[in-house]
Design a protein around this motif. Structure first.
Motif, PDB file in Angstrom:
ATOM      1  N   LEU A 285      34.667  34.958  21.634  1.00 29.93           N
ATOM      2  CA  LEU A 285      35.860  34.178  21.306  1.00 29.93           C
ATOM      3  C   LEU A 285      35.459  32.717  21.108  1.00 29.93           C
ATOM      4  CD1 LEU A 285      38.503  35.552  23.861  1.00 29.93           C
ATOM      5  CD2 LEU A 285      38.036  36.329  21.540  1.00 29.93           C
TER       6      LEU A 285
ATOM      7  N   GLU B   2      45.894  45.116  24.567  1.00 25.37           N
ATOM      8  CA  GLU B   2      45.687  43.727  24.125  1.00 25.37           C
ATOM      9  C   GLU B   2      44.274  43.249  24.445  1.00 25.37           C
ATOM     10  OE1 GLU B   2      50.300  42.118  24.559  1.00 25.37           O
ATOM     11  OE2 GLU B   2      48.930  41.949  26.251  1.00 25.37           O
TER      12      GLU B   2
ATOM     13  N   ARG C 172      36.814  47.745  25.583  1.00 29.23           N
ATOM     14  CA  ARG C 172      36.942  46.399  25.029  1.00 29.23           C
ATOM     15  C   ARG C 172      35.624  45.939  24.412  1.00 29.23           C
ATOM     16  NH1 ARG C 172      38.277  41.178  28.794  1.00 29.23           N
ATOM     17  NH2 ARG C 172      36.240  41.731  29.668  1.00 29.23           N
TER      18      ARG C 172
ATOM     19  N   LEU D 107      53.513  37.319  32.748  1.00 20.59           N
ATOM     20  CA  LEU D 107      52.106  37.395  32.359  1.00 20.59           C
ATOM     21  C   LEU D 107      51.423  38.631  32.938  1.00 20.59           C
ATOM     22  CD1 LEU D 107      50.935  33.671  32.694  1.00 20.59           C
ATOM     23  CD2 LEU D 107      51.356  34.941  30.605  1.00 20.59           C
TER      24      LEU D 107
ATOM     25  N   SER E  83      46.328  44.596  36.647  1.00 18.47           N
ATOM     26  CA  SER E  83      46.746  44.634  38.054  1.00 18.47           C
ATOM     27  C   SER E  83      47.346  45.979  38.440  1.00 18.47           C
ATOM     28  CB  SER E  83      47.753  43.518  38.335  1.00 18.47           C
ATOM     29  OG  SER E  83      48.887  43.659  37.501  1.00 18.47           O
TER      30      SER E  83
ATOM     31  N   GLY F 155      34.152  34.665  35.795  1.00 18.84           N
ATOM     32  CA  GLY F 155      34.016  35.892  35.016  1.00 18.84           C
ATOM     33  C   GLY F 155      34.901  35.916  33.784  1.00 18.84           C
ATOM     34  N   GLN F 156      36.018  35.191  33.811  1.00 17.60           N
ATOM     35  CA  GLN F 156      36.904  35.149  32.653  1.00 17.60           C
ATOM     36  C   GLN F 156      36.242  34.399  31.502  1.00 17.60           C
ATOM     37  OE1 GLN F 156      40.121  36.591  32.281  1.00 17.60           O
ATOM     38  NE2 GLN F 156      39.292  37.724  34.014  1.00 17.60           N
TER      39      GLN F 156
ATOM     40  N   ASN G  28      36.206  41.898  34.767  1.00 16.94           N
ATOM     41  CA  ASN G  28      36.585  40.686  34.033  1.00 16.94           C
ATOM     42  C   ASN G  28      37.543  40.956  32.881  1.00 16.94           C
ATOM     43  OD1 ASN G  28      34.762  39.604  35.780  1.00 16.94           O
ATOM     44  ND2 ASN G  28      33.271  38.979  34.250  1.00 16.94           N
ATOM     45  N   LEU G  29      38.450  41.903  33.069  1.00 15.85           N
ATOM     46  CA  LEU G  29      39.511  42.069  32.072  1.00 15.85           C
ATOM     47  C   LEU G  29      40.409  40.847  32.129  1.00 15.85           C
ATOM     48  CD1 LEU G  29      40.582  45.804  32.519  1.00 15.85           C
ATOM     49  CD2 LEU G  29      39.229  44.812  30.672  1.00 15.85           C
ATOM     50  N   PHE G  30      41.077  40.552  31.003  1.00 15.44           N
ATOM     51  CA  PHE G  30      42.018  39.445  31.000  1.00 15.44           C
ATOM     52  C   PHE G  30      43.301  39.929  31.670  1.00 15.44           C
ATOM     53  CE2 PHE G  30      39.609  38.641  26.883  1.00 15.44           C
ATOM     54  CZ  PHE G  30      38.674  37.840  27.520  1.00 15.44           C
ATOM     55  N   PRO G  31      43.659  39.356  32.828  1.00 14.23           N
ATOM     56  CA  PRO G  31      44.731  39.936  33.639  1.00 14.23           C
ATOM     57  C   PRO G  31      46.120  39.800  33.027  1.00 14.23           C
ATOM     58  CG  PRO G  31      43.981  37.869  34.602  1.00 14.23           C
ATOM     59  CD  PRO G  31      43.051  38.178  33.455  1.00 14.23           C
ATOM     60  N   HIS G  32      46.279  38.854  32.099  1.00 17.50           N
ATOM     61  CA  HIS G  32      47.600  38.636  31.515  1.00 17.50           C
ATOM     62  C   HIS G  32      47.788  39.434  30.231  1.00 17.50           C
ATOM     63  CE1 HIS G  32      44.680  35.871  29.966  1.00 17.50           C
ATOM     64  NE2 HIS G  32      45.444  35.557  28.951  1.00 17.50           N
ATOM     65  N   MET G  33      46.812  40.283  29.906  1.00 18.02           N
ATOM     66  CA  MET G  33      46.954  41.121  28.719  1.00 18.02           C
ATOM     67  C   MET G  33      46.941  42.588  29.141  1.00 18.02           C
ATOM     68  SD  MET G  33      44.292  39.370  26.072  1.00 18.02           S
ATOM     69  CE  MET G  33      43.975  37.612  26.090  1.00 18.02           C
TER      70      MET G  33
ATOM     71  N   GLU H 123      41.989  41.756  21.320  1.00 21.39           N
ATOM     72  CA  GLU H 123      41.785  40.303  21.230  1.00 21.39           C
ATOM     73  C   GLU H 123      40.564  39.945  20.376  1.00 21.39           C
ATOM     74  OE1 GLU H 123      43.810  38.006  22.232  1.00 21.39           O
ATOM     75  OE2 GLU H 123      42.511  36.286  21.798  1.00 21.39           O
ATOM     76  N   GLY H 124      39.424  40.513  20.725  1.00 25.45           N
ATOM     77  CA  GLY H 124      38.199  40.197  19.985  1.00 25.45           C
ATOM     78  C   GLY H 124      38.251  40.679  18.534  1.00 25.45           C
TER      79      GLY H 124
ATOM     80  N   LEU I  94      50.770  39.186  36.025  1.00 29.78           N
ATOM     81  CA  LEU I  94      49.826  38.830  37.081  1.00 29.78           C
ATOM     82  C   LEU I  94      50.273  39.322  38.453  1.00 29.78           C
ATOM     83  CD1 LEU I  94      48.943  35.199  35.965  1.00 29.78           C
ATOM     84  CD2 LEU I  94      47.664  37.279  35.564  1.00 29.78           C
TER      85      LEU I  94
ATOM     86  N   HIS J 147      49.060  46.368  32.525  1.00 29.71           N
ATOM     87  CA  HIS J 147      48.213  45.220  32.818  1.00 29.71           C
ATOM     88  C   HIS J 147      47.144  45.645  33.830  1.00 29.71           C
ATOM     89  CE1 HIS J 147      51.488  42.884  30.984  1.00 29.71           C
ATOM     90  NE2 HIS J 147      50.553  41.982  30.749  1.00 29.71           N
TER      91      HIS J 147
ATOM     92  N   LEU K  62      32.809  38.369  24.341  1.00 29.13           N
ATOM     93  CA  LEU K  62      33.581  38.871  23.195  1.00 29.13           C
ATOM     94  C   LEU K  62      33.480  37.913  22.019  1.00 29.13           C
ATOM     95  CD1 LEU K  62      36.839  40.206  24.885  1.00 29.13           C
ATOM     96  CD2 LEU K  62      34.961  41.543  23.937  1.00 29.13           C
TER      97      LEU K  62
END
Lengths: 273, 222
Positions: B128, A125, A178, B219, A164, B118-119, A116-121, A129-130, B221, A162, B126
């Motif tokens: 947020l 990053e 993280r 991004l 990906s 999951g996101q 569950n990493l943020f894929p756009h960071m 973030e947190g 992706l 990233h 975290l």
């Protein structure tokens, strides 16, 4: 009995030492399906507790409730002596509001089966973030902390990639960094190696071993890797049908299981390889 | 009889090009309203406050189930009876902006549902805040799957601007019609209108596809 009645529970946990995590008669059900049945479980500060058991035994639910990803239907969970699911108000416990929940959640970090990493960071990053937006660290401090942790999990060189572009094992290591960047007191590992290819499982377990030996974190881990559980746990809990069927030190539970269901489960796992 | 007159064609072209500016302005303004308002409508449907989500849901369904031209008439002609007097441009922008906001809110809704559970859980673990979770984690991931639908409606709103001619917005269709009424020649102006629309729609659709790929790359992706 009204399962939401929490009048018999203490407002805070006293005593020395206070358990870092304490489940008190915690019940979780979905409709008529009871997932956890009056669970009592204490985890001491710095203790590494592993939860094993067949699927559907409620083991993942234990972690998800601690992370407040699931609500509970009865009982109270305490973290660091304070109620997590409830808060004291006017001398009694009431359901926790969002503010209390956020304050309590800061004590807990979690790693997930699917990372569950943020894929756009980028990896960096993700780790900043947190700390920047929740803990209020300056970008500079957050970056230093994130770089340190990424180095600890062996991902310093990939910090600008990233997710990906990373393998599963690499993503999971970033996810661990993280979670650690939030400086939690309790770390939760929910089947963190289950989605990984066999050849990269080792790189994740190595990081967790390092955490156990070098840090005084309280940890709860759900895993299917019995060998790993045996090596690093202080205590192993075998879940069956929503309750703890048997628990003990790894030597006790793996070496000399007392209950029949534990024996059956362990021999089935052994046969599977 | 096929009777195409080139001198007439070139004579009216400047007027039509000026009107094209109005068409693009109307489409651009209307789309800007729709993009922002559509997001508000999509997010409003996700709040835990049931009466609000129900009301927004019904409003979106209502707008999507009635013709755009009726909505334009309604805002422009019925408004004054309640003391709301709007210029054709203002009324037109409100009507077309609202109409497309309803459609875009559905596109966003689909995009938001594409973001894995999951996101949300990672963001929560975290700690947020909710706004931070939406704007930094969820919406950036909901955007790429929404872009194709958003592009379709960009071309759609552009092609629907002629409807504004019914309340007198001087866009392309209105101008072509006026030329026809003045000169009794309709072949050239309406043919030119068709060509102009085609010349803008086709490259726009292609540009949207490039933009989508670019956003995904940007991004990280893909």
């Amino acid at each position: 009995m009204d399962t939401r009645d929490v009048s018999g529970f203490p407002l805070t946990l006293e005593g020395d030492p206070t358990p870092m995590v304490s489940f008190r008669k915690v019940t979780k059900s979905y409709g008529s399906l009871v997932v956890l049945d009056s669970l009592d479980l204490d985890v001491a500060e710095g203790e590494m507790v592993t939860v094993i058991g067949p699927s559907g035994s409620g083991k993942t639910t234990v972690l998800r409730m601690l992370m407040t990803l699931e609500t509970i239907n009865g009982g109270v969970i305490y973290v660091d002596g304070e109620p997590l699911t409830h808060m004291p108000e006017g001398g009694r416990l009431v359901r926790a509001n969002n503010r209390h929940m956020r304050q309590m959640r800061s004590k807990i970090g979690m790693c997930f089966q699917h990372f569950n990493l943020f894929p756009h960071m980028t990896a960096l990053e993700n780790c900043m973030e947190g700390p920047v937006h929740v803990l209020g660290l300056s970008k500079q401090d957050a970056r230093e902390r994130a770089e340190e942790l990424l180095a600890m999990v062996g991902m310093a060189e990939k910090r600008d990639q990233h997710p990906s572009r990373l393998s599963g094992g690499q993503q999971q290591r970033v996810a661990i960094a993280r979670a650690l960047a939030m400086r939690p007191k309790v770390m939760l590992f929910d089947e963190v190696t289950s989605a990984l290819d066999p050849e990269v499982i080792g790189e994740v377990t190595t990081v967790i071993r390092k955490l156990v030996s070098e840090h005084n974190l309280t940890m709860l881990m759900v895993t299917h890797q019995m060998g790993f559980a045996k090596d690093i746990s202080d205590r192993v809990c075998f879940f069956y049908g929503g309750r703890i069927e048997e628990q003990g030190t790894p030597d006790e539970l793996f070496g000399n299981p007392q209950k029949e269901r534990t024996q059956q489960f362990l021999s089935a796992v052994k046969e599977a390889g | 009889m096929f009777d195409w007159r080139w001198d007439f064609t070139f004579e009216i072209l400047p007027r039509l090009i000026v009107a094209t500016g109005n068409t693009l302005l109307a489409a651009g303004l209307g789309y800007a309203i729709a993009v922002v308002l559509g997001l508000v409508l999509a997010l409003a449907q996700r709040t835990p406050f049931r009466p609000l989500t129900m009301a927004v849901r019904e409003a979106v369904e209502f707008v999507r189930s009635t013709p755009l031209v009726l909505q334009i008439f309604f805002v422009f002609y019925v408004g004054p009876q309640f003391g709301i007097r709007l210029s054709p441009w203002t009324a037109g922008m409100i009507a077309i902006g609202l109409h497309y906001a309803a459609y875009l809110s559905e596109v966003y809704r689909g995009g938001l549902e594409c973001v894995p559970k999951g996101q949300w859980e990672a963001a929560k673990s975290l700690n947020l805040s909710m706004p931070r979770t939406y704007f930094r984690v969820i919406l950036p991931q909901a955007l790429p799957p929404s872009l194709a639908g958003m592009g379709n409606y960009l071309v759609g709103i552009f092609k629907d601007t002629p409807m504004l001619s019914v309340i007198g917005v001087a866009e392309l269709m209105h101008t072509a019609n006026a030329i026809g009424s003045e000169t009794y020649r309709f072949l050239e102006p309406f043919t030119l209108v068709g060509i102009i629309f085609l010349c803008i729609s086709l490259p726009t659709a292609a540009a949207v596809r490039f933009f989508e790929a670019w956003v995904r790359r940007k991004l990280g992706l893909s």
